[in-house]
Design an enzyme around this catalytic site. Structure first.
Site, PDB file in Angstrom:
ATOM      1  N   ARG A 122     -21.746  29.274  30.277  1.00  0.00           N
ATOM      2  CA  ARG A 122     -20.916  28.469  29.354  1.00  0.00           C
ATOM      3  C   ARG A 122     -21.501  27.064  29.268  1.00  0.00           C
ATOM      4  O   ARG A 122     -20.845  26.086  29.610  1.00  0.00           O
ATOM      5  CB  ARG A 122     -19.467  28.445  29.849  1.00  0.00           C
ATOM      6  CG  ARG A 122     -18.912  29.797  30.280  1.00  0.00           C
ATOM      7  CD  ARG A 122     -18.922  30.836  29.189  1.00  0.00           C
ATOM      8  NE  ARG A 122     -17.865  30.707  28.225  1.00  0.00           N
ATOM      9  CZ  ARG A 122     -16.630  31.186  28.372  1.00  0.00           C
ATOM     10  NH1 ARG A 122     -16.300  31.804  29.471  1.00  0.00           N
ATOM     11  NH2 ARG A 122     -15.727  31.044  27.423  1.00  0.00           N
ATOM     12  N   GLN A 127     -23.732  27.584  23.616  1.00  0.00           N
ATOM     13  CA  GLN A 127     -22.469  27.674  22.866  1.00  0.00           C
ATOM     14  C   GLN A 127     -22.543  28.583  21.639  1.00  0.00           C
ATOM     15  O   GLN A 127     -21.632  29.341  21.356  1.00  0.00           O
ATOM     16  CB  GLN A 127     -22.011  26.287  22.437  1.00  0.00           C
ATOM     17  CG  GLN A 127     -21.017  25.690  23.402  1.00  0.00           C
ATOM     18  CD  GLN A 127     -20.634  24.273  23.044  1.00  0.00           C
ATOM     19  OE1 GLN A 127     -21.251  23.637  22.197  1.00  0.00           O
ATOM     20  NE2 GLN A 127     -19.621  23.764  23.700  1.00  0.00           N
ATOM     21  N   ASP A 130     -22.097  32.159  22.591  1.00  0.00           N
ATOM     22  CA  ASP A 130     -21.013  32.418  23.540  1.00  0.00           C
ATOM     23  C   ASP A 130     -19.928  33.319  22.930  1.00  0.00           C
ATOM     24  O   ASP A 130     -18.966  32.853  22.316  1.00  0.00           O
ATOM     25  CB  ASP A 130     -20.435  31.062  23.980  1.00  0.00           C
ATOM     26  CG  ASP A 130     -19.376  31.176  25.051  1.00  0.00           C
ATOM     27  OD1 ASP A 130     -18.917  32.297  25.327  1.00  0.00           O
ATOM     28  OD2 ASP A 130     -18.986  30.129  25.598  1.00  0.00           O
ATOM     29  N   SER A 133     -16.241  32.949  24.153  1.00  0.00           N
ATOM     30  CA  SER A 133     -15.489  31.863  23.515  1.00  0.00           C
ATOM     31  C   SER A 133     -15.093  32.211  22.089  1.00  0.00           C
ATOM     32  O   SER A 133     -13.965  31.968  21.674  1.00  0.00           O
ATOM     33  CB  SER A 133     -16.314  30.570  23.499  1.00  0.00           C
ATOM     34  OG  SER A 133     -16.403  30.033  24.782  1.00  0.00           O
ATOM     35  N   TYR A 228     -15.165  28.233  36.035  1.00  0.00           N
ATOM     36  CA  TYR A 228     -14.087  29.226  36.055  1.00  0.00           C
ATOM     37  C   TYR A 228     -13.067  28.893  37.146  1.00  0.00           C
ATOM     38  O   TYR A 228     -13.387  28.208  38.111  1.00  0.00           O
ATOM     39  CB  TYR A 228     -14.662  30.627  36.303  1.00  0.00           C
ATOM     40  CG  TYR A 228     -15.445  31.148  35.128  1.00  0.00           C
ATOM     41  CD1 TYR A 228     -14.786  31.596  33.994  1.00  0.00           C
ATOM     42  CD2 TYR A 228     -16.832  31.171  35.136  1.00  0.00           C
ATOM     43  CE1 TYR A 228     -15.493  32.066  32.897  1.00  0.00           C
ATOM     44  CE2 TYR A 228     -17.552  31.632  34.051  1.00  0.00           C
ATOM     45  CZ  TYR A 228     -16.874  32.084  32.927  1.00  0.00           C
ATOM     46  OH  TYR A 228     -17.576  32.540  31.850  1.00  0.00           O
TER      47      TYR A 228
HETATM   48  P1  NAD Z   1     -11.028  32.425  31.431  1.00  0.00           P
HETATM   49  O1  NAD Z   1     -10.829  33.334  30.265  1.00  0.00           O
HETATM   50  O2  NAD Z   1     -11.838  32.880  32.591  1.00  0.00           O
HETATM   51  O3  NAD Z   1      -9.578  32.049  31.986  1.00  0.00           O
HETATM   52  C1  NAD Z   1      -8.571  31.543  31.131  1.00  0.00           C
HETATM   53  C2  NAD Z   1      -7.840  30.412  31.811  1.00  0.00           C
HETATM   54  O4  NAD Z   1      -6.996  30.963  32.817  1.00  0.00           O
HETATM   55  C3  NAD Z   1      -8.735  29.406  32.500  1.00  0.00           C
HETATM   56  O5  NAD Z   1      -8.510  28.129  31.947  1.00  0.00           O
HETATM   57  C4  NAD Z   1      -8.320  29.500  33.958  1.00  0.00           C
HETATM   58  O6  NAD Z   1      -8.381  28.250  34.613  1.00  0.00           O
HETATM   59  C5  NAD Z   1      -6.903  29.991  33.824  1.00  0.00           C
HETATM   60  N1  NAD Z   1      -6.282  30.571  35.023  1.00  0.00           N
HETATM   61  C6  NAD Z   1      -6.826  31.343  36.005  1.00  0.00           C
HETATM   62  N2  NAD Z   1      -5.880  31.659  36.932  1.00  0.00           N
HETATM   63  C7  NAD Z   1      -4.722  31.092  36.519  1.00  0.00           C
HETATM   64  C8  NAD Z   1      -3.393  31.072  37.019  1.00  0.00           C
HETATM   65  N3  NAD Z   1      -3.059  31.665  38.151  1.00  0.00           N
HETATM   66  N4  NAD Z   1      -2.464  30.385  36.317  1.00  0.00           N
HETATM   67  C9  NAD Z   1      -2.771  29.746  35.165  1.00  0.00           C
HETATM   68  N5  NAD Z   1      -4.008  29.718  34.637  1.00  0.00           N
HETATM   69  C10 NAD Z   1      -4.962  30.388  35.311  1.00  0.00           C
HETATM   70  O7  NAD Z   1     -11.554  31.007  30.951  1.00  0.00           O
HETATM   71  P2  NAD Z   1     -12.400  30.626  29.657  1.00  0.00           P
HETATM   72  O8  NAD Z   1     -11.507  30.290  28.561  1.00  0.00           O
HETATM   73  O9  NAD Z   1     -13.408  31.693  29.444  1.00  0.00           O
HETATM   74  O10 NAD Z   1     -13.108  29.299  30.155  1.00  0.00           O
HETATM   75  C11 NAD Z   1     -13.853  29.283  31.374  1.00  0.00           C
HETATM   76  C12 NAD Z   1     -14.568  27.989  31.570  1.00  0.00           C
HETATM   77  O11 NAD Z   1     -15.659  27.870  30.688  1.00  0.00           O
HETATM   78  C13 NAD Z   1     -13.716  26.755  31.331  1.00  0.00           C
HETATM   79  O12 NAD Z   1     -14.071  25.783  32.292  1.00  0.00           O
HETATM   80  C14 NAD Z   1     -14.138  26.299  29.962  1.00  0.00           C
HETATM   81  O13 NAD Z   1     -13.913  24.915  29.759  1.00  0.00           O
HETATM   82  C15 NAD Z   1     -15.599  26.615  30.048  1.00  0.00           C
HETATM   83  N6  NAD Z   1     -16.243  26.724  28.737  1.00  0.00           N
HETATM   84  C16 NAD Z   1     -17.314  25.917  28.492  1.00  0.00           C
HETATM   85  C17 NAD Z   1     -17.960  26.005  27.291  1.00  0.00           C
HETATM   86  C18 NAD Z   1     -19.132  25.138  27.030  1.00  0.00           C
HETATM   87  O14 NAD Z   1     -19.209  24.040  27.478  1.00  0.00           O
HETATM   88  N7  NAD Z   1     -20.117  25.644  26.322  1.00  0.00           N
HETATM   89  C19 NAD Z   1     -17.551  26.912  26.331  1.00  0.00           C
HETATM   90  C20 NAD Z   1     -16.460  27.730  26.617  1.00  0.00           C
HETATM   91  C21 NAD Z   1     -15.815  27.641  27.839  1.00  0.00           C
END
Ligand code: NAD
Length: 381
Positions: A122, A127, A130, A133, A228
């Site tokens: 990520r 991006q 991805d 996302s 994550y």
């Molecule tokens: P994900 O689908 O793995 O999880 C969804 C959300 O659930 C996360 O925010 C996680 O913190 C939350 N979660 C886990 N356990 C939980 C609980 N018990 N209660 C409440 N919430 C809980 O996450 P995602 O949307 O795929 O994102 C993962 C990471 O990747 C994040 O840090 C996001 O900012 C990052 N990201 C970065 C980029 C980039 O910079 N290119 C792009 C997309 C995502």
């Protein structure tokens, strides 16, 4: 170099992997693209639209797969179809490599280079590729629209001569990509939005979308180097559930999107918590296919528990299949073209590249992905 794009055959799939605009890009880069007849039909593109941009249409799925240098798909392949691939072929799709041990072994056996789109790091550079996302974002939107449709009240405040209707309250649990889009969508529809996530860094993102971050003191939670969430201890999970109850009692809609990378999703709502909700309120569980965030949610179904409707429909991005296909297709062509060598007209694999190092699972008869190898060594896979 021959790129083969077969139809998606999973019974719950409404999306497709590659749209004509992406084929156009690949053909212009010098690829020979073979598309299975009917590929675009589920989202409205006839074979002719692919032919117009230079693809060859094939009626023979087995032949196109066995001759391909690169195969682009959305869902993971059937085991039988891995066995059709030639040694050295590159297979790109969602692969679920933490759980699909047998399939991963088949790629090794077959000397296939398997690229798992869910393992793309990520990072900023990645991006545009991805797929987690792009699909999560559309899922977040679709969940709110679905819940709003099922709810027996409107979301915005409305002032009428007959009285004032107060805005509905939406509680989003898990504020990653899907959760943030759910917050944005619910706000656009005029709801009051509360949100919670175990990663404290998202508080600011929730607030920037107009949501209120629910503070629940769980002690140390943190996040992994990849961004994550870390799994909570059973005690922390209990504290979270207790802290959420008050917000749930006021909510009309609860959207759950909590996930743990490479592990089953955490259960963040237990059955007793549903009884504090108002009759007629709606809960949508995005994690229903990966373990379930809500006790009692059923994959592919809408069930009523204590007068609360629990929606566990599968494949949420598939509810907006046209856009989801466009986004996924762009992710795939961006990935292939990032590594396209114009001189040799071929996909050039560089296993020292940061992105490929993260998402290539098998290559040349070996399991080369360190994260998946480690997962296996720990006996988790
Ligand atoms: P994900 O689908 O793995 O999880 C969804 C959300 O659930 C996360 O925010 C996680 O913190 C939350 N979660 C886990 N356990 C939980 C609980 N018990 N209660 C409440 N919430 C809980 O996450 P995602 O949307 O795929 O994102 C993962 C990471 O990747 C994040 O840090 C996001 O900012 C990052 N990201 C970065 C980029 C980039 O910079 N290119 C792009 C997309 C995502």
């Amino acid at each position: 170099m021959k790129i083969a794009i077969p139809c998606e055959i999973h019974p719950h799939e409404t999306r497709i992997s590659v749209i004509p605009a992406s084929v156009d890009r690949l053909v212009k880069a010098g690829a020979e693209v073979i598309v299975e007849s009917g590929l675009g039909q589920p989202v409205g593109w006839p074979d002719a639209a692919y032919q117009e941009v230079g693809a060859t249409i094939s009626q023979d799925r087995q032949k196109m797969l066995s001759e391909a240098d690169v195969v682009m798909r959305l869902r993971k392949p059937e085991l039988d179809e891995v066995k059709l691939l030639k040694a050295g072929a590159v297979q790109i799709s969602f692969l679920d490599p933490f759980n699909e041990t047998v399939l991963v072994d088949a790629y090794v056996e077959q000397k296939v280079t398997a690229i798992s789109v869910e393992m793309i790091p990520r990072t900023t550079r990645a991006q545009k590729m991805d797929a987690l996302s792009s699909q999560a974002s559309l899922a977040g939107y679709a969940m709110v629209i679905l819940a709003a449709e099922r709810l027996n009240r409107i979301l915005p405040m409305m002032m009428t001569p007959a009285g004032t209707i107060s805005p509905a309250r939406v509680f989003v649990i898990g504020a990653g990509v899907a959760g943030l889009q759910a917050i944005a969508t619910a706000k656009r529809l005029g709801a009051r939005v509360d949100a919670f996530d175990t990663r404290p860094v998202v508080k600011e993102q929730v607030e920037s979308l107009g949501g209120k971050f629910v503070e629940i003191d769980l002690g140390e939670t943190g996040q992994t180097a990849g961004g994550y969430a870390k799994a909570l201890t059973p005690e922390q999970l209990e504290l979270q559930k207790e802290g959420q109850k008050k917000v749930m009692a006021q909510a009309d809609i609860v959207i759950t999107t909590a996930q743990l990378f490479g592990r089953p999703a955490p259960q963040v709502i237990s059955r007793d918590m549903l009884s504090v909700m108002k009759p007629g309120s709606v809960v949508v569980d995005l994690a229903v296919e990966s373990g379930g965030n809500v006790e009692g949610s059923v994959a592919g179904e809408e069930v009523c528990i204590d007068d609360v409707l629990i929606i566990g429909l599968r494949n949420m991005p598939g509810h907006v299949a046209r856009n989801a296909s466009e986004m996924y297709s762009a992710n795939l062509h961006n990935l292939v073209l990032e590594y396209w060598d114009a001189e040799t007209n071929a996909f050039a694999l560089d296993l020292d590249d940061d992105i490929l190092k993260g998402c290539v699972i098998t290559h040349d008869g070996e399991l080369v992905n360190s994260m998946i190898a480690e997962h296996r060594q720990k006996g988790e896979g």
